[in-house]
Enzyme design. Structure first.
Site, PDB file in Angstrom:
ATOM      1  N   ASP A  50     119.132 -93.793  69.103  1.00  0.00           N
ATOM      2  CA  ASP A  50     119.597 -94.249  67.794  1.00  0.00           C
ATOM      3  C   ASP A  50     118.451 -94.295  66.775  1.00  0.00           C
ATOM      4  O   ASP A  50     117.305 -93.942  67.093  1.00  0.00           O
ATOM      5  CB  ASP A  50     120.253 -95.633  67.983  1.00  0.00           C
ATOM      6  CG  ASP A  50     121.502 -95.804  67.136  1.00  0.00           C
ATOM      7  OD1 ASP A  50     121.583 -95.188  66.068  1.00  0.00           O
ATOM      8  OD2 ASP A  50     122.383 -96.595  67.541  1.00  0.00           O
TER       9      ASP A  50
ATOM     10  N   ASP B  34     128.926 -94.180  61.408  1.00  0.00           N
ATOM     11  CA  ASP B  34     129.786 -94.606  62.517  1.00  0.00           C
ATOM     12  C   ASP B  34     131.272 -94.467  62.186  1.00  0.00           C
ATOM     13  O   ASP B  34     131.720 -94.819  61.090  1.00  0.00           O
ATOM     14  CB  ASP B  34     129.505 -96.069  62.870  1.00  0.00           C
ATOM     15  CG  ASP B  34     128.156 -96.229  63.543  1.00  0.00           C
ATOM     16  OD1 ASP B  34     127.390 -95.250  63.608  1.00  0.00           O
ATOM     17  OD2 ASP B  34     127.863 -97.339  64.009  1.00  0.00           O
TER      18      ASP B  34
HETATM   19  C1  GLA Z   1     124.600 -97.332  65.680  1.00  0.00           C
HETATM   20  C2  GLA Z   1     125.222 -96.074  66.298  1.00  0.00           C
HETATM   21  C3  GLA Z   1     126.478 -96.462  67.061  1.00  0.00           C
HETATM   22  C4  GLA Z   1     126.142 -97.496  68.133  1.00  0.00           C
HETATM   23  C5  GLA Z   1     125.472 -98.712  67.498  1.00  0.00           C
HETATM   24  C6  GLA Z   1     124.936 -99.672  68.547  1.00  0.00           C
HETATM   25  O1  GLA Z   1     125.402 -97.867  64.678  1.00  0.00           O
HETATM   26  O2  GLA Z   1     125.503 -95.126  65.315  1.00  0.00           O
HETATM   27  O3  GLA Z   1     127.073 -95.321  67.639  1.00  0.00           O
HETATM   28  O4  GLA Z   1     125.299 -96.902  69.080  1.00  0.00           O
HETATM   29  O5  GLA Z   1     124.367 -98.315  66.684  1.00  0.00           O
HETATM   30  O6  GLA Z   1     124.313-100.773  67.980  1.00  0.00           O
END
Ligand code: GLA
Length: 373
Positions: A126, A183
């Site tokens: 990430d 997301d």
């Molecule tokens: C980010 C990523 C998500 C998930 C969250 C976890 O937002 O894009 O897919 O992994 O972190 O905290």
């Protein structure tokens, strides 16, 4: 790890967020087999964020949370491997993960060795809490090289949400897949926004390094961590069809222990998975549009087949037109398309302009071959 097809699996984040455990992961691995998802091609079981304690140990290593994973991570990895599945974990390029847990910035080689000792096959990486002034792309190069040095063959799944024009450099750093969007949320607007944002980036995705347009929301029905209104079955059908047509990795996000039959059938749809997993990994392109309401896409597949999709992104009914000229079948060339609807099984021949009238959010996907007309 070099992989010749978009990876397929399950990830804990969309439904479970912080609420993860050894029991959940083991039951999910069992469910992948019992529900026929492994046979359909899904193979990765991936733990997302929130698996560790908040501090590293005195040696500087990340520590698995013993309450969530009482037998330790290697035990879980061994269990998942014993089922013929692959195991994935999560870290982040910054100093803390997005949820605030220890993460791999300037600990890349140490952490990669820890992950390898656990026996992971996949690392999602990430992009939260990266120190100001860092070079984002280079942080991905570093972890990629650390994984290669770790002694285990690990698929590197980059997740920087499309920052720094990720599509232009991510293949060069050795990643096997890369998140190119923010997301997903469990609602149709999120599906539409992601899909439309990727149309002009699809050509960057191909064998060995796939544009991951985020984990699936199929079957969530507004339950779980990324719930935000929920979707209908029509919405989920369009969502999954677009992800397949775009050749995205498919990471199931619902609770597959309790998935309903409609969603399970969709996730296992042989024709859609055949399109997604096509060995030539060619790019879907636009072959018809209706303003911002709907689009038609065409994609060359192996074995002289083609996929054709009509999607209505609008809330109300809309008509989307395929102009055969836009796929190279010019008027008078003597050839059209013999098509089969992958949902209804209907077969017909498209010989010239073709219109599909679709209810709001609905879509149609056809497998096609050229035919003399
Ligand atoms: C980010 C990523 C998500 C998930 C969250 C976890 O937002 O894009 O897919 O992994 O972190 O905290």
């Amino acid at each position: 790890m070099f992989t010749k097809k978009p990876p397929l699996g399950w990830n804990s984040w969309n439904t479970f967020g912080n609420d993860i455990s050894e029991e959940l992961l083991m039951q999910t691995a069992d469910a992948m087999i019992e529900k026929g998802l492994k046979d359909a091609g899904y193979e990765y079981v991936v733990i997302d964020d929130c698996w560790s304690l908040l501090e590293r140990d005195e040696n500087g290593d990340i520590v698995t949370d013993p309450q969530k994973f009482p037998h330790g991570m290697k035990y879980l990895a061994d269990y998942i491997h014993s089922k013929g599945l692959k195991f994935g974990m999560y870290s982040c390029a910054g100093v803390k993960t997005c949820a605030g847990y220890p993460s791999s910035y300037h600990n890349e080689f140490r952490d990669a060795k820890l992950f390898a000792s656990i026996g992971i096959d996949f690392l999602k990486y990430d992009f939260c809490n990266v120190p100001a002034g860092s070079n984002g792309p280079l942080l991905y190069h570093t972890m990629s090289m650390a994984l290669k040095e770790s002694g285990r063959d690990i698929l590197f799944s980059a997740c920087n949400w499309g920052a720094d024009h990720v599509e232009t450099w991510i293949r060069s750093c050795g990643a096997g897949m890369y998140r190119s969007t923010g997301d997903i949320n469990d609602n149709f607007a999120s599906v539409r926004d992601i899909a439309l944002s990727q149309v002009d980036k699809l050509a960057y995705s191909g064998i060995g390094c796939y544009n991951d347009i985020d984990m699936l929301i199929v079957g969530m029905y507004n339950r779980g961590n990324v719930r935000n209104g929920g979707c209908t079955d029509v919405d989920y059908k369009t969502h999954f069809s677009v992800w397949c047509m775009f050749g995205s990795p498919l990471m199931i996000g619902c609770d597959i222990r309790n998935v309903n039959d409609v969603s399970l059938d969709l996730l296992k749809n042989k024709d859609l998975l055949r399109i997604n997993q096509d060995e030539e990994c060619r790019t879907a392109f636009v072959c018809g549009d209706n303003g911002n309401k709907g689009l038609a896409f065409f994609r060359h597949l192996s074995d002289n087949e083609y996929a054709l999709m009509f999607v209505n992104f609008a809330d109300e009914e809309a008509e989307i037109t395929l102009d055969p000229d836009k796929i190279g079948l010019w008027n008078g060339c003597g050839y059209g398309l013999s098509v089969r609807d992958v949902f209804s099984g209907d077969k017909f021949v498209i010989a010239g302009e073709h219109k599909e009238k679709l209810a709001g959010h609905d879509s149609k996907v056809f497998l096609c071959r050229t035919t003399a007309i």
